[in-house]
Motif scaffolding. Structure first.
Motif, PDB file in Angstrom:
ATOM      1  N   ALA A   1     -78.224  14.987  48.936  1.00  0.00           N
ATOM      2  CA  ALA A   1     -77.213  15.347  47.941  1.00  0.00           C
ATOM      3  C   ALA A   1     -77.289  14.397  46.751  1.00  0.00           C
ATOM      4  CB  ALA A   1     -75.824  15.307  48.575  1.00  0.00           C
TER       5      ALA A   1
ATOM      6  N   LYS B   1     -69.600  19.356  43.027  1.00  0.00           N
ATOM      7  CA  LYS B   1     -70.050  20.465  43.876  1.00  0.00           C
ATOM      8  C   LYS B   1     -71.302  20.115  44.685  1.00  0.00           C
ATOM      9  CE  LYS B   1     -68.010  24.091  41.007  1.00  0.00           C
ATOM     10  NZ  LYS B   1     -68.247  25.369  40.289  1.00  0.00           N
ATOM     11  N   ASN B   2     -71.728  18.872  44.600  1.00  0.00           N
ATOM     12  CA  ASN B   2     -72.804  18.398  45.474  1.00  0.00           C
ATOM     13  C   ASN B   2     -72.589  16.904  45.724  1.00  0.00           C
ATOM     14  OD1 ASN B   2     -76.394  17.905  45.455  1.00  0.00           O
ATOM     15  ND2 ASN B   2     -75.112  18.604  47.123  1.00  0.00           N
TER      16      ASN B   2
ATOM     17  N   ASN C   1     -71.875  15.754  51.161  1.00  0.00           N
ATOM     18  CA  ASN C   1     -72.490  17.049  51.485  1.00  0.00           C
ATOM     19  C   ASN C   1     -73.797  16.813  52.239  1.00  0.00           C
ATOM     20  OD1 ASN C   1     -71.623  18.817  48.389  1.00  0.00           O
ATOM     21  ND2 ASN C   1     -70.415  18.377  50.203  1.00  0.00           N
TER      22      ASN C   1
ATOM     23  N   SER D   1     -78.725  18.474  49.240  1.00  0.00           N
ATOM     24  CA  SER D   1     -78.667  19.060  47.903  1.00  0.00           C
ATOM     25  C   SER D   1     -78.865  20.567  48.012  1.00  0.00           C
ATOM     26  CB  SER D   1     -79.759  18.458  47.006  1.00  0.00           C
ATOM     27  OG  SER D   1     -81.018  19.072  47.269  1.00  0.00           O
ATOM     28  N   LYS D   2     -78.689  21.266  46.900  1.00  0.00           N
ATOM     29  CA  LYS D   2     -78.871  22.723  46.913  1.00  0.00           C
ATOM     30  C   LYS D   2     -80.340  23.107  47.106  1.00  0.00           C
ATOM     31  CE  LYS D   2     -79.164  23.054  41.860  1.00  0.00           C
ATOM     32  NZ  LYS D   2     -78.583  23.682  40.645  1.00  0.00           N
TER      33      LYS D   2
END
Length: 327
Positions: free
Chosen positions: A61, A66-67, A71, A74-75
């Protein structure tokens, strides 16, 4: 069908030692696929095989809105997969970490159900091929001839067509004989009036994951077409290799909507490749174990650092808030 773990292959760098005419293996070993988690090869005859491989591309992350650090992922945290067919054509896809967790959780339940089914033999009167052999392709896939007929008596025409198709390709696919025998068995039972409606306690198949179209805009060609992939994972109960994976790759126009969504014009697709791979229970169980271990190892390594960063950020945020209220 032969199956085996296609282990990570590595090659050695050979160096020539000056002053000597021979060659020696250096101490440096370079892995061909250093981030590969697992690979399986299914033989398709002499010199031909279908290969599946999965790779670890987990990513930490970034510590952004939003990250956040906690979390952990990462996306871009994902598992790239590939199926290479017997003609050495590859089809690739990505499974994001959140979807992989969902796949693992679902298939653990399905695995237990499959084992339960294997432990319970079918009733004696329903042990003939008409009730036990399931079709492996077409719109009757996952069903037995008996189930097809009880679904609709007029389906006998469909069974006849399937019989002709299987017979036509028997030399190429000898295992078709099992399905041919099952159709003949069902036909004979119908003639005798002895076909019994099978009692099914599970659905013939379960869709574990269906990605839909996923375009990769960074892989667009000069003609304006964009690379797109989609994958589907299905569990076919009582099949020899019950876990069926299908990946399709193609190029197609992709339109970006006003909302920022990417709309794939699939009807205009080109260069489509569809590859399939069927996992045995043993292969799937081993791969899930390795994937889970990779996830745990990754999170155990980056977790402490992420926690420290999160605590530090929280302390800074608290000081800023106190300063604002003090003014």
């Amino acid at each position: 069908m032969e199956k085996g773990l296609d282990g990570i292959r590595f090659f050695f760098t050979w160096v020539k030692i000056r002053g000597k005419g021979d060659r020696h293996m250096s101490e440096t070993k370079t892995l061909k696929n250093p981030k590969q988690i697992a690979g399986f090869t299914h033989s398709k005859g002499i010199g031909k095989a279908i290969v599946f491989a999965i790779q670890n591309e987990l990513d930490q992350a970034k510590g952004e809105d939003k990250n956040e650090y906690l979390n952990l992922h990462s996306k871009f945290s994902r598992f790239p997969i590939v199926i290479i067919n017997e003609n050495k054509q590859s089809a690739t896809a990505n499974i994001p970490i959140n979807e992989m967790i969902n796949i693992i959780d679902k298939t653990k339940v399905l695995y237990e159900k499959e084992i339960q089914l294997l432990c319970v033999p079918p009733a004696v009167e329903l042990s003939s091929p008409a009730y036990t052999v399931r079709f492996t392709s077409g719109d009757m896939k996952g069903m037995t001839p008996a189930e097809v007929l009880f679904q609709n008596p007029e389906n006998s025409a469909k069974l006849n067509e399937q019989f002709k198709f299987l017979k036509k390709n028997l030399k190429k696919y000898p295992k078709n004989q099992q399905q041919i025998d099952a159709i003949l068995d069902a036909s004979e039972l119908v003639k005798k009036g002895e076909l019994i409606k099978p009692k099914r306690d599970v659905i013939p198949s379960f869709i574990v994951c269906e990605s839909g179209f996923r375009p990769l805009t960074r892989r667009s060609k000069k003609d304006g077409l964009t690379f797109v992939y989609q994958m589907k994972l299905v569990w076919n109960f009582r099949a020899e290799n019950p876990i069926h994976l299908e990946i399709e790759n193609f190029y197609a126009p992709v339109i970006k909507t006003e909302q920022g969504l990417l709309n794939v014009q699939a009807k205009q697709k080109a260069e489509s490749i569809v590859n399939e791979f069927n996992f045995s229970l043993e292969e799937w169980s081993w791969m899930v174990h390795l994937i889970s271990s990779n996830i745990k190892t990754f999170e155990d390594i980056i977790g402490p650092e992420a926690f420290q960063k999160a605590v530090k950020e929280a302390e800074i945020k608290m000081k800023q808030l106190k300063k604002q209220f003090a003014q």
